[in-house]
Design a protein around this motif. Structure first.
Motif, PDB file in Angstrom:
ATOM      1  N   SER A  10       0.825  -1.215   0.000  1.00 62.96           N
ATOM      2  CA  SER A  10       0.000   0.000   0.000  1.00 62.96           C
ATOM      3  C   SER A  10       0.859   1.265   0.000  1.00 62.96           C
ATOM      4  O   SER A  10       0.373   2.364  -0.237  1.00 62.96           O
ATOM      5  N   LYS A  11       2.145   1.088   0.296  1.00 62.07           N
ATOM      6  CA  LYS A  11       3.032   2.248   0.256  1.00 62.07           C
ATOM      7  C   LYS A  11       3.755   2.345  -1.084  1.00 62.07           C
ATOM      8  O   LYS A  11       4.394   3.333  -1.380  1.00 62.07           O
ATOM      9  N   THR A  12       3.728   1.254  -1.872  1.00 68.77           N
ATOM     10  CA  THR A  12       4.484   1.273  -3.119  1.00 68.77           C
ATOM     11  C   THR A  12       3.584   1.094  -4.344  1.00 68.77           C
ATOM     12  O   THR A  12       2.964   2.044  -4.796  1.00 68.77           O
ATOM     13  N   VAL A  13       3.480  -0.141  -4.833  1.00 71.85           N
ATOM     14  CA  VAL A  13       2.783  -0.351  -6.103  1.00 71.85           C
ATOM     15  C   VAL A  13       1.267  -0.202  -5.995  1.00 71.85           C
ATOM     16  O   VAL A  13       0.585   0.020  -6.989  1.00 71.85           O
ATOM     17  N   LEU A  14       0.719  -0.356  -4.809  1.00 70.78           N
ATOM     18  CA  LEU A  14      -0.737  -0.250  -4.674  1.00 70.78           C
ATOM     19  C   LEU A  14      -1.113   0.907  -3.751  1.00 70.78           C
ATOM     20  O   LEU A  14      -1.873   0.754  -2.800  1.00 70.78           O
ATOM     21  N   ARG A  15      -0.558   2.057  -4.052  1.00 66.11           N
ATOM     22  CA  ARG A  15      -0.843   3.239  -3.246  1.00 66.11           C
ATOM     23  C   ARG A  15      -2.274   3.711  -3.456  1.00 66.11           C
ATOM     24  O   ARG A  15      -2.840   3.535  -4.532  1.00 66.11           O
ATOM     25  N   GLY A  16      -2.826   4.318  -2.450  1.00 66.61           N
ATOM     26  CA  GLY A  16      -4.154   4.899  -2.634  1.00 66.61           C
ATOM     27  C   GLY A  16      -4.858   5.090  -1.311  1.00 66.61           C
ATOM     28  O   GLY A  16      -4.312   4.808  -0.242  1.00 66.61           O
ATOM     29  N   GLN A  17      -6.070   5.595  -1.419  1.00 65.41           N
ATOM     30  CA  GLN A  17      -6.889   5.881  -0.250  1.00 65.41           C
ATOM     31  C   GLN A  17      -7.412   4.599   0.379  1.00 65.41           C
ATOM     32  O   GLN A  17      -7.772   3.669  -0.319  1.00 65.41           O
ATOM     33  N   THR A  18      -7.448   4.577   1.701  1.00 61.34           N
ATOM     34  CA  THR A  18      -8.117   3.472   2.365  1.00 61.34           C
ATOM     35  C   THR A  18      -9.614   3.758   2.302  1.00 61.34           C
ATOM     36  O   THR A  18     -10.057   4.830   2.677  1.00 61.34           O
ATOM     37  N   SER A  19     -10.371   2.812   1.778  1.00 63.25           N
ATOM     38  CA  SER A  19     -11.791   3.106   1.643  1.00 63.25           C
ATOM     39  C   SER A  19     -12.527   2.764   2.927  1.00 63.25           C
ATOM     40  O   SER A  19     -11.985   2.136   3.827  1.00 63.25           O
ATOM     41  N   THR A  20     -13.761   3.204   2.981  1.00 59.11           N
ATOM     42  CA  THR A  20     -14.528   3.025   4.204  1.00 59.11           C
ATOM     43  C   THR A  20     -14.778   1.565   4.457  1.00 59.11           C
ATOM     44  O   THR A  20     -14.755   0.742   3.582  1.00 59.11           O
ATOM     45  N   TYR A  21     -15.080   1.307   5.676  1.00 63.79           N
ATOM     46  CA  TYR A  21     -15.256  -0.077   6.077  1.00 63.79           C
ATOM     47  C   TYR A  21     -16.319  -0.116   7.142  1.00 63.79           C
ATOM     48  O   TYR A  21     -16.492   0.805   7.924  1.00 63.79           O
ATOM     49  N   SER A  22     -17.061  -1.149   7.131  1.00 67.22           N
ATOM     50  CA  SER A  22     -17.973  -1.369   8.229  1.00 67.22           C
ATOM     51  C   SER A  22     -18.078  -2.856   8.397  1.00 67.22           C
ATOM     52  O   SER A  22     -18.003  -3.603   7.441  1.00 67.22           O
ATOM     53  N   LEU A  23     -18.199  -3.278   9.618  1.00 70.49           N
ATOM     54  CA  LEU A  23     -18.237  -4.706   9.881  1.00 70.49           C
ATOM     55  C   LEU A  23     -19.383  -4.959  10.834  1.00 70.49           C
ATOM     56  O   LEU A  23     -19.485  -4.319  11.868  1.00 70.49           O
ATOM     57  N   GLU A  24     -20.250  -5.872  10.445  1.00 70.27           N
ATOM     58  CA  GLU A  24     -21.319  -6.210  11.369  1.00 70.27           C
ATOM     59  C   GLU A  24     -20.820  -7.307  12.302  1.00 70.27           C
ATOM     60  O   GLU A  24     -20.241  -8.283  11.863  1.00 70.27           O
ATOM     61  N   LEU A  25     -21.019  -7.105  13.586  1.00 72.18           N
ATOM     62  CA  LEU A  25     -20.666  -8.145  14.544  1.00 72.18           C
ATOM     63  C   LEU A  25     -21.947  -8.915  14.856  1.00 72.18           C
ATOM     64  O   LEU A  25     -22.804  -8.416  15.580  1.00 72.18           O
ATOM     65  N   PRO A  26     -22.093 -10.094  14.301  1.00 66.54           N
ATOM     66  CA  PRO A  26     -23.355 -10.806  14.465  1.00 66.54           C
ATOM     67  C   PRO A  26     -23.518 -11.298  15.898  1.00 66.54           C
ATOM     68  O   PRO A  26     -22.526 -11.395  16.622  1.00 66.54           O
ATOM     69  N   PRO A  27     -24.745 -11.576  16.311  1.00 69.95           N
ATOM     70  CA  PRO A  27     -24.940 -12.106  17.654  1.00 69.95           C
ATOM     71  C   PRO A  27     -24.290 -13.484  17.775  1.00 69.95           C
ATOM     72  O   PRO A  27     -24.151 -14.189  16.777  1.00 69.95           O
ATOM     73  N   TYR A  28     -23.886 -13.830  18.979  1.00 73.50           N
ATOM     74  CA  TYR A  28     -23.327 -15.170  19.172  1.00 73.50           C
ATOM     75  C   TYR A  28     -24.423 -16.194  18.983  1.00 73.50           C
ATOM     76  O   TYR A  28     -25.557 -15.982  19.391  1.00 73.50           O
ATOM     77  N   ARG A  29     -24.096 -17.270  18.349  1.00 72.44           N
ATOM     78  CA  ARG A  29     -25.069 -18.346  18.184  1.00 72.44           C
ATOM     79  C   ARG A  29     -24.442 -19.612  18.734  1.00 72.44           C
ATOM     80  O   ARG A  29     -23.332 -19.959  18.331  1.00 72.44           O
ATOM     81  N   PRO A  30     -25.154 -20.297  19.611  1.00 63.76           N
ATOM     82  CA  PRO A  30     -24.596 -21.565  20.095  1.00 63.76           C
ATOM     83  C   PRO A  30     -24.396 -22.495  18.914  1.00 63.76           C
ATOM     84  O   PRO A  30     -25.331 -22.739  18.163  1.00 63.76           O
ATOM     85  N   PRO A  31     -23.173 -22.969  18.706  1.00 64.23           N
ATOM     86  CA  PRO A  31     -22.952 -23.827  17.538  1.00 64.23           C
ATOM     87  C   PRO A  31     -23.709 -25.137  17.706  1.00 64.23           C
ATOM     88  O   PRO A  31     -23.902 -25.607  18.824  1.00 64.23           O
ATOM     89  N   GLN A  32     -24.146 -25.671  16.587  1.00 66.59           N
ATOM     90  CA  GLN A  32     -24.818 -26.968  16.647  1.00 66.59           C
ATOM     91  C   GLN A  32     -23.744 -28.025  16.534  1.00 66.59           C
ATOM     92  O   GLN A  32     -23.193 -28.256  15.461  1.00 66.59           O
TER      93      GLN A  32
END
Lengths: 471, 286, 81
Positions: free
Chosen positions: A266-288
């Motif tokens: 990101s500092k050399t060949v792929l320089r550019g702006q960091t785009s926005t990000y959002s991450l949904e944190l899903p509720p915990y689900r008891p694994p089956q």
């Protein structure tokens, strides 16, 4: 009205609309959604999130406990895998490699099969396959269900949440941590998963670095090396703990490499702006539990095993042929290994390992069996043992083969772990990268950058170890 | 596990004679989208937000075991499977989980194009009952594209744990399409979902999708005008208001479809025009 | 003030989004639009990002994005638990 006129008309209508009319669309939809929802949903309490979820999140994303739990959880997964796989692996080895191989060989000989046929079928295809099963099945059958449980529970997004700052600092997209985790199953799947990243620049970074997520095919190599060479350094009671620790350490090095290479790109060949990000944190689900066990066994364990066996049988044949077709008094394999040995030794590895990595380009899964077979057939010549060692070692365990016939040291093991972590992606992944990028340039970069890094790092380790007089 | 009809071998052709009156009329477009309809009678799409148990519903219907991870972005490509119900073959296409169909990201485009150009006979919108409002955002957008929707109100068990009660009948009335409460992880509600899917696919139940009324009257008017013109230029085109909206937004894909006339293929189809009226439609059951 | 300044467990209502184009659209798709109620739920152990409760879902945003969301804080108590 002609089609082109229709577009003109749409443009004119758009002109008459207020500039922010698109926002109005989203707002209208959301306000309808809110209206419908409020007239249909009633809550008997005002709490927005379950207290249990909140408490769990407090712990799992805690400044201190968050990272402690992360370390302990991943460590536990590997420890269970290593400690639990030893017994079944030994049993399968006795059954398939020692017993089965001798029995089948005797059977073939008794039926009057010519030497070359016995060699190709039994010493080649069968032995490689038997080895893959003995070495890989038990750890996979333990590791995948455990990892899948973590995944189904909803823990992985929390890991991404905890680590995001690092990815952000590396100039990477926030969702790269998710594609990275997908790569811990299979890099081809991880590369496909980068589609969740919109920006091409950040997506390329995620694709190139996905290789540093240790995939299905590479875990067994690491686990085996950790068990035989590093776990063995500790007193027997602590062996599996130390072994698990070494595998975690390699995984951590993988994450650091991901961050470092992302940063570099990101500092050399792929320089550019960091785009926005959002991450949904899903509720915990008891694994089956049962379903998880079932799907991870069918989807992952058997899938990987099937792939490994499909690759192992032909690889076994290739190895046998390479080892048994002689040119100028020694086998083709011996020639190749001789040629590769200087490079291999400079990297703290050896020629056999490099040849194995060439044979195993289609699938990382078969690295260890390939190395074992080559070492058993060539080890005698290369390391001064007598001929016919193959049959003597037929009753030996992996460890004995590598140390006695292969002349392996701790450095070989550590460098093999590093090489396994860093080297080029398997051919399936390379093909996937091509399909996803449609760019020869980036496919080449994604293939050669890791390989170069693998050479550089192992060379540095080996040189340092030699200069320091450790070996 | 699901009802007695299920599961059949994934991706096998119909076990019984295919229904001749309900051949997939849109197979040319579907093929273009990479979907082999084979000998299936109906195509059903599964859409929904991430983390709603979309893959679980897909697995429950097809008997496939696509791995279900509890994190966003699990399904990025389309997964396909099939099942049989009451002697008809259904091709099931699992679309990527998205929050919306309005943006330009890859996964949203896949989902949007499939709904618009693939014209599935029925779309199963999987909804998380514990977060109805945010999930309805997507459902309402789907309803702008197609009437043929069944809402699978999933995770009912979880929503009960959260102390949430949902008036399912009221919700169905508001949305104008069938709503099936279910807990797909436990296999609950699968038979009911299948029944609704069949009714909508065969047109034996009348659906009247909730139309979002835009609050800005100028936008509302522009959509009306453009939709009318689309109707004239491409007779029989379904979801004209949605297409009009996309054109007003200047969506390149839709503009391209207008320019080269592929949009018109949607209206003409192969076996008949409009999605709803050309079907062997019975009067509203229920 | 902006969303990144919102203190833990306080509630606020979004008044404006100070970004354009695709990124604005993304936030709106997540349900973050003027009039929406938000609350800080937790912060990453490394200080960034922060997870907000938006329409019943936990959405993590990096600080740089939260800075673009203008809010009006509810001057009642620390948010209900």
């Amino acid at each position: 009205m002609s089609n082109a006129h229709l577009l003109d008309h749409a443009a004119r209508l758009r002109d008459d609309l207020p500039a922010d009319f698109q926002e109005g669309i989203v707002e209208s939809i959301y306000s309808d959604a809110a209206a419908i929802s409020s007239s249909t949903v009633s809550r008997d309490s005002q709490r927005a999130r379950l207290t249990a979820d909140r408490l769990l999140d407090r712990a799992l994303t805690h400044r201190v406990w968050g990272f402690a739990v992360m370390g302990v959880l991943f460590f536990a997964v590997f420890w269970f895998t290593i400690a639990g796989a030893a017994g079944p692996s030994g049993l399968l080895y006795t059954l398939l490699v020692e017993g089965g191989h001798a029995w089948l060989r005797d059977g073939f000989v008794a039926l009057g099969s010519p030497g070359w046929l016995t060699g190709i079928v039994i010493d080649g295809a069968y032995l490689a396959t038997a080895w893959v099963i003995a070495v890989m099945l038990p750890p996979m059958a333990i590791f995948f269900p455990l990892f899948t449980l973590l995944e189904d529970f909803g823990y992985l997004p929390r890991v991404a949440f905890n680590l995001d700052r690092l990815f952000s600092a590396a100039g990477a997209h926030g969702k790269q941590s998710l594609s990275m985790m997908m790569g811990y199953g299979c890099n081809a799947a991880g590369v496909t998963a980068t589609r969740i990243i919109d920006s091409r620049r950040e997506r390329l970074i995620a694709i190139i670095t996905n290789n540093f997520s240790i995939c299905n095919g590479r875990w067994p190599t690491l686990i085996l090396m950790g068990t035989i060479f590093i776990g063995a350094l500790a007193p027997p009671a602590l062996g599996s703990v130390v072994a698990a620790g070494s595998v975690v350490a390699v995984a951590v090095v993988g994450v650091l490499t991901t961050l470092l290479v992302s940063w570099g790109l990101s500092k050399t060949v792929l320089r550019g702006q960091t785009s926005t990000y959002s991450l949904e944190l899903p509720p915990y689900r008891p694994p089956q539990l049962w379903r998880t066990l079932h799907t991870s066994l069918i989807d992952r364990t058997l899938f990987v095993l099937r792939r490994a066996i499909l690759m192992a049988a032909p690889a076994g044949v290739v190895i046998w042929l390479l080892s048994n077709i002689t040119v100028d008094a020694s086998s083709i394999a011996a020639h190749v290994v001789d040629a590769l040995d200087p490079l291999g030794l400079a990297l703290g590895l050896n020629g056999i390992i490099l040849l194995a990595y060439i044979v195993a380009i289609p699938a990382n899964e078969i690295i260890i069996p390939t190395i074992l077979m080559l070492t058993m057939t060539l080890g005698s010549n290369l390391f001064g043992a007598q001929d016919g060692v193959m049959l003597e070692l037929g009753s030996a365990h992996t460890e004995t083969v590598l140390i006695q016939a292969g002349g392996w040291t701790l450095l070989t093991a550590i460098n093999l772990m590093l090489f396994s972590l860093l080297h080029n992606p398997c051919s399936t992944t390379i093909l996937t990268i091509w399909n996803e990028t449609k760019s020869l340039k980036w496919t080449t970069v994604a293939t050669l950058l890791p390989l170069t890094l693998a050479f550089a790092v192992t060379f540095l380790t080996a040189t340092t170890a030699r200069l320091a007089g450790w070996i | 596990m699901p009802g007695p009809e299920l599961p059949t071998a994934p991706d096998a052709g119909p076990a019984h004679g295919a229904c001749t009156s309900c051949a997939i009329y849109n197979s040319a477009n579907l093929r273009k989208l990479g979907v082999e309809t084979g000998t299936y009678d109906y195509v059903a799409a599964v859409a929904g937000n991430p983390n709603t148990g979309k893959s679980t519903v897909f697995n429950a219907l097809t008997g496939l075991r696509q791995h279900v991870g509890n994190w966003p972005g699990k399904t990025v490509a389309r997964a396909e499977g099939g099942f049989h119900y009451h002697g008809h073959g259904y091709k099931l296409v699992d679309l990527p989980g998205t929050y919306s169909l309005l943006s330009t990201s890859n996964d949203e485009e896949i989902a949007r194009d499939f709904l618009l150009f693939g014209r599935p006979d029925v779309t199963i919108a999987v909804v998380d009952a514990t977060r109805l409002e945010r999930n309805l955002n997507l459902v309402l957008q789907i309803l702008q594209i197609t009437d043929r929707v069944v809402v699978a109100l999933n995770l009912m068990d979880e929503s009960e744990r959260h102390g949430i009660t949902i008036d399912v009948r009221h919700l169905a009335r508001e949305l104008g399409v069938p709503v099936t409460p279910m807990a797909a992880r436990k296999g609950q509600g699968v038979p009911e979902l299948l029944e609704s899917v069949e009714q909508v696919a065969r047109g034996t139940v009348a659906t009247r999708a909730h139309r979002v009324k835009h609050r800005d009257p100028r936008l509302e008017r522009a959509v009306d005008v453009l939709a009318g013109q689309l109707q004239q230029t491409f007779p029989g085109l379904p979801s004209t208001r949605w297409v009009a909206l996309r054109l007003l937004e200047g969506d390149p894909g839709t503009e391209q479809a207008v320019r080269d006339g592929t949009l018109g293929d949607l209206g003409r189809g192969i076996a008949g025009p409009e999605a709803t009226s050309a079907r062997p439609t019975g009067t509203a059951a229920r | 003030m902006t969303l990144d300044e919102l203190r833990p467990d306080h509630r606020a209502t979004v008044v404006a989004l100070e970004i354009r184009g695709v990124q604005r659209r993304r936030l709106m798709d997540l349900g973050l639009l003027p009039g929406t109620e938000v609350r800080v739920d937790m912060t990453s152990p490394l200080g960034d990002p922060t997870a907000y409760l938006v329409r019943d879902a936990l959405i993590a945003l990096r600080r740089s994005q939260a800075r673009a969301v203008h809010i009006e804080v509810h001057d009642d108590e620390p948010g209900r638990r």
